[in-house]
Design an enzyme around this catalytic site. Structure first.
Site, PDB file in Angstrom:
ATOM      1  N   GLN A  10      25.101   5.870  30.526  1.00 14.35           N
ATOM      2  CA  GLN A  10      25.578   4.659  31.225  1.00 14.35           C
ATOM      3  C   GLN A  10      24.506   3.581  31.284  1.00 14.35           C
ATOM      4  O   GLN A  10      24.818   2.426  31.597  1.00 14.35           O
ATOM      5  CB  GLN A  10      26.023   5.019  32.647  1.00 14.35           C
ATOM      6  CG  GLN A  10      27.244   5.931  32.676  1.00 14.35           C
ATOM      7  CD  GLN A  10      27.698   6.176  34.098  1.00 14.35           C
ATOM      8  OE1 GLN A  10      27.198   7.085  34.762  1.00 14.35           O
ATOM      9  NE2 GLN A  10      28.618   5.350  34.590  1.00 14.35           N
TER      10      GLN A  10
ATOM     11  N   HIS B  71      32.262  14.986  36.721  1.00 14.67           N
ATOM     12  CA  HIS B  71      32.385  13.608  36.225  1.00 14.67           C
ATOM     13  C   HIS B  71      31.122  13.199  35.461  1.00 14.67           C
ATOM     14  O   HIS B  71      31.191  12.621  34.378  1.00 14.67           O
ATOM     15  CB  HIS B  71      32.635  12.679  37.424  1.00 14.67           C
ATOM     16  CG  HIS B  71      32.682  11.220  37.096  1.00 14.67           C
ATOM     17  ND1 HIS B  71      33.808  10.450  37.274  1.00 14.67           N
ATOM     18  CD2 HIS B  71      31.731  10.374  36.622  1.00 14.67           C
ATOM     19  CE1 HIS B  71      33.551   9.211  36.910  1.00 14.67           C
ATOM     20  NE2 HIS B  71      32.293   9.126  36.510  1.00 14.67           N
ATOM     21  N   GLU B  72      29.966  13.526  36.043  1.00 15.28           N
ATOM     22  CA  GLU B  72      28.700  13.149  35.382  1.00 15.28           C
ATOM     23  C   GLU B  72      28.497  13.928  34.091  1.00 15.28           C
ATOM     24  O   GLU B  72      28.048  13.373  33.082  1.00 15.28           O
ATOM     25  CB  GLU B  72      27.517  13.358  36.325  1.00 15.28           C
ATOM     26  CG  GLU B  72      27.562  12.503  37.589  1.00 15.28           C
ATOM     27  CD  GLU B  72      27.798  11.032  37.315  1.00 15.28           C
ATOM     28  OE1 GLU B  72      27.309  10.516  36.291  1.00 15.28           O
ATOM     29  OE2 GLU B  72      28.492  10.383  38.110  1.00 15.28           O
TER      30      GLU B  72
ATOM     31  N   LEU C 251      31.013   3.586  37.456  1.00 15.50           N
ATOM     32  CA  LEU C 251      30.242   2.345  37.284  1.00 15.50           C
ATOM     33  C   LEU C 251      30.485   1.729  35.902  1.00 15.50           C
ATOM     34  O   LEU C 251      30.300   0.532  35.727  1.00 15.50           O
ATOM     35  CB  LEU C 251      28.753   2.633  37.474  1.00 15.50           C
ATOM     36  CG  LEU C 251      28.379   3.220  38.840  1.00 15.50           C
ATOM     37  CD1 LEU C 251      26.894   3.562  38.870  1.00 15.50           C
ATOM     38  CD2 LEU C 251      28.750   2.266  39.957  1.00 15.50           C
TER      39      LEU C 251
ATOM     40  N   GLY D 137      26.692   8.850  41.450  1.00 18.94           N
ATOM     41  CA  GLY D 137      25.976   9.513  40.377  1.00 18.94           C
ATOM     42  C   GLY D 137      25.868   8.556  39.214  1.00 18.94           C
ATOM     43  O   GLY D 137      26.563   7.528  39.177  1.00 18.94           O
TER      44      GLY D 137
HETATM   45 NI    NI Z   1      31.056   7.561  35.795  1.00 20.78          NI
END
Ligand code: NI
Length: 193
Positions: free
Chosen positions: A54, A153-154, A112, A49
């Site tokens: 990000q 999480h996202e 990430l 994801g």
């Molecule tokens: Ni993440």
């Protein structure tokens, strides 16, 4: 389409609460190009994801997709979901000591934006998700297990939270040591199954 640079932990944008996308802007070329770029960037680095902050865009968009992912070989597949202004509501109760094991999913998460690390995070195992899709249409569904963990999480990214903030004390480790020392049966534990 273009690959976007990924913000790493320490970038202030990862700690901001992202702003909602006005529904009338969803069809704009700017938002549609951002979604395409997020997909391309996520797939390029085998993410499960990615959230707009990000890639240095502080707006409430995230995408989730898992297809035979080498970073998460034990994951069930998750079809592509583009979620705009998502709201996630836990559908589990809590006990006197917080989340009950049978109502939680515990997973060594990675991110990430935090390359090379893993850490164990416990989250509610069942959530209701409401959002707009990439065409601006409302969507609503209930996700359990891995999917519930991934979407939480996202969503955290949209609120300036990183999984390391929620990781059990002492559980953070590098990917190499995770591969070496964390047995497969501990990498993902769904207490409800
Ligand atoms: Ni993440």
């Amino acid at each position: 389409m273009a690959l976007r640079k990924i913000a790493h932990m320490g970038e202030p944008i990862l700690r901001q609460v992202a702003t909602a996308v006005p529904p009338e802007q969803i069809a704009s070329s700017r938002i549609q190009a951002l979604i395409e770029d997020m997909l391309e960037t996520m797939r390029d680095v085998d993410g499960a994801g990615i959230a707009a902050p990000q890639v240095y865009e502080s707006c409430r968009i995230c995408v989730v997709e898992v297809r035979a992912n080498p970073r998460y070989p034990h994951f069930p597949e998750i079809p592509l979901h583009v979620l705009i202004n998502p709201v996630v509501e836990p559908l589990v109760g809590t006990g006197p000591n917080g989340l009950r094991p049978e109502e939680s999913v515990t997973m060594y998460e990675g991110c990430l934006s935090v390359p090379g690390l893993r850490g164990r995070v416990q989250r509610p195992r069942r959530v209701r998700v409401r959002a707009l899709d990439r065409h601006g249409a409302p969507v609503e569904f209930v996700w359990e297990g891995v999917r519930a963990a991934v979407i939480q999480h996202e969503l955290d990214h949209l609120d300036g939270i990183l999984y390391v903030d929620r990781a059990a004390p002492g559980s953070l480790m590098f990917q190499r040591e995770y591969d070496r020392y964390v047995p497969a049966e501990q990498r993902f534990v769904d207490g409800g199954v």
